[in-house]
Motif scaffolding. Structure first.
Motif, short mmCIF file in Angstrom:
data_model
loop_
_atom_site.label_atom_id
_atom_site.label_comp_id
_atom_site.label_asym_id
_atom_site.label_seq_id
_atom_site.Cartn_x
_atom_site.Cartn_y
_atom_site.Cartn_z
N ASP A 171 17.25 47.12 9.74
CA ASP A 171 16.52 48.30 9.32
C ASP A 171 16.64 48.60 7.83
OD1 ASP A 171 17.33 50.02 12.41
OD2 ASP A 171 15.58 48.81 11.89
N SER A 172 17.19 47.65 7.09
CA SER A 172 17.36 47.89 5.66
C SER A 172 15.99 47.94 4.99
CB SER A 172 18.21 46.81 5.03
OG SER A 172 17.55 45.56 5.06
N THR A 173 15.80 48.89 4.11
CA THR A 173 14.53 49.06 3.41
C THR A 173 14.75 49.17 1.92
OG1 THR A 173 14.63 51.46 3.70
CG2 THR A 173 13.40 50.20 5.35
N TYR A 174 13.68 48.91 1.19
CA TYR A 174 13.68 49.03 -0.26
C TYR A 174 12.33 49.59 -0.68
CZ TYR A 174 12.74 47.66 -5.06
OH TYR A 174 12.36 47.67 -6.37
N TYR A 175 12.34 50.47 -1.70
CA TYR A 175 11.11 51.02 -2.24
C TYR A 175 11.19 51.03 -3.76
CZ TYR A 175 10.70 53.01 2.47
OH TYR A 175 10.62 53.18 3.83
N ILE A 176 10.04 50.82 -4.40
CA ILE A 176 10.02 51.03 -5.84
C ILE A 176 10.05 52.54 -6.09
CG2 ILE A 176 8.84 48.88 -6.41
CD1 ILE A 176 6.25 50.52 -6.64
N ASP A 177 10.52 52.89 -7.27
CA ASP A 177 10.74 54.31 -7.58
C ASP A 177 9.47 55.15 -7.42
OD1 ASP A 177 13.14 53.79 -10.29
OD2 ASP A 177 13.36 53.80 -8.12
N SER A 178 8.34 54.59 -7.77
CA SER A 178 7.11 55.39 -7.80
C SER A 178 6.61 55.80 -6.42
CB SER A 178 6.01 54.64 -8.54
OG SER A 178 5.72 53.42 -7.89
N VAL A 179 7.16 55.20 -5.36
CA VAL A 179 6.70 55.55 -4.01
C VAL A 179 7.80 56.20 -3.18
CG1 VAL A 179 5.06 53.65 -4.10
CG2 VAL A 179 7.22 53.36 -2.86
N VAL A 180 8.99 56.30 -3.72
CA VAL A 180 10.09 56.92 -2.97
C VAL A 180 9.72 58.35 -2.58
CG1 VAL A 180 12.46 57.76 -3.15
CG2 VAL A 180 11.89 55.47 -3.97
N GLY A 181 9.93 58.66 -1.31
CA GLY A 181 9.60 59.99 -0.82
C GLY A 181 8.16 60.14 -0.37
N ARG A 182 7.32 59.16 -0.67
CA ARG A 182 5.91 59.23 -0.28
C ARG A 182 5.55 58.14 0.72
NH1 ARG A 182 1.93 58.39 -3.84
NH2 ARG A 182 3.13 56.92 -5.14
N PHE A 183 6.12 56.95 0.56
CA PHE A 183 5.80 55.81 1.43
C PHE A 183 6.98 55.54 2.36
CE2 PHE A 183 2.64 53.36 -1.51
CZ PHE A 183 1.92 54.52 -1.69
N THR A 184 6.66 55.10 3.56
CA THR A 184 7.68 54.71 4.52
C THR A 184 7.28 53.40 5.18
OG1 THR A 184 8.21 57.02 5.00
CG2 THR A 184 8.98 55.36 6.57
N VAL A 185 8.16 52.42 5.13
CA VAL A 185 7.91 51.13 5.77
C VAL A 185 8.66 51.10 7.10
CG1 VAL A 185 9.79 49.98 4.50
CG2 VAL A 185 7.90 48.63 5.46
N SER A 186 8.01 50.57 8.11
CA SER A 186 8.63 50.50 9.43
C SER A 186 8.21 49.21 10.12
CB SER A 186 8.23 51.71 10.28
OG SER A 186 6.83 51.72 10.50
N ARG A 187 8.91 48.93 11.21
CA ARG A 187 8.68 47.65 11.91
C ARG A 187 8.64 47.90 13.41
NH1 ARG A 187 13.21 46.08 10.99
NH2 ARG A 187 14.01 46.28 13.10
#
Length: 119
Positions: free
Chosen positions: A56-72
């Motif tokens: 469940d480890s995830t990574y986001y670029i700073d510009s989308v943190v708090g707005r985008f969510t990746v899931s599987r």
């Protein structure tokens, strides 16, 4: 070989939401991570978010943190990117990619789906 098919891109107003999906098929046992990339006109492709294929480890670029969510969803071999509070600068072709374990590179790519955010 792994086949990836994205869907969900469309025109949306600023502040709106979209959910992109990426369906994976084929030899998915050789994958350890999935990534969402995007490429805007005249710009280089950039990595937006990643998620482990079996973690469940995830990574986001700073510009989308708090707005985008990746899931599987492993039952459906699907990865999703929930995008909220969209901005015009999020406009791009979004690509799903799978990282191959043996080479540690994103070896498999989908065809891309267009996301356009109007102001």
């Amino acid at each position: 070989q792994v086949r990836l098919v994205e869907s969900g891109g469309r025109l949306v107003q600023a502040g709106g939401s979209l959910r992109l999906s990426c369906a994976a098929s084929g030899r998915t046992l050789g994958i350890d991570r999935m990534g969402w990339f995007r490429q805007a006109p005249g710009k280089e492709r950039e990595l937006v978010a990643t998620i482990g294929w079996s973690s469940d480890s995830t990574y986001y670029i700073d510009s989308v943190v708090g707005r985008f969510t990746v899931s599987r969803d492993n039952t459906k071999n699907t990865v999703r990117l929930q995008m909220n509070s969209l901005k015009p600068e999020d406009t791009a072709v979004y690509y799903c990619a799978a990282r191959r374990v043996i080479t540690n590179d994103y070896a498999y790519w989908g065809q891309g789906t267009q996301v356009t955010v109007s102001s």
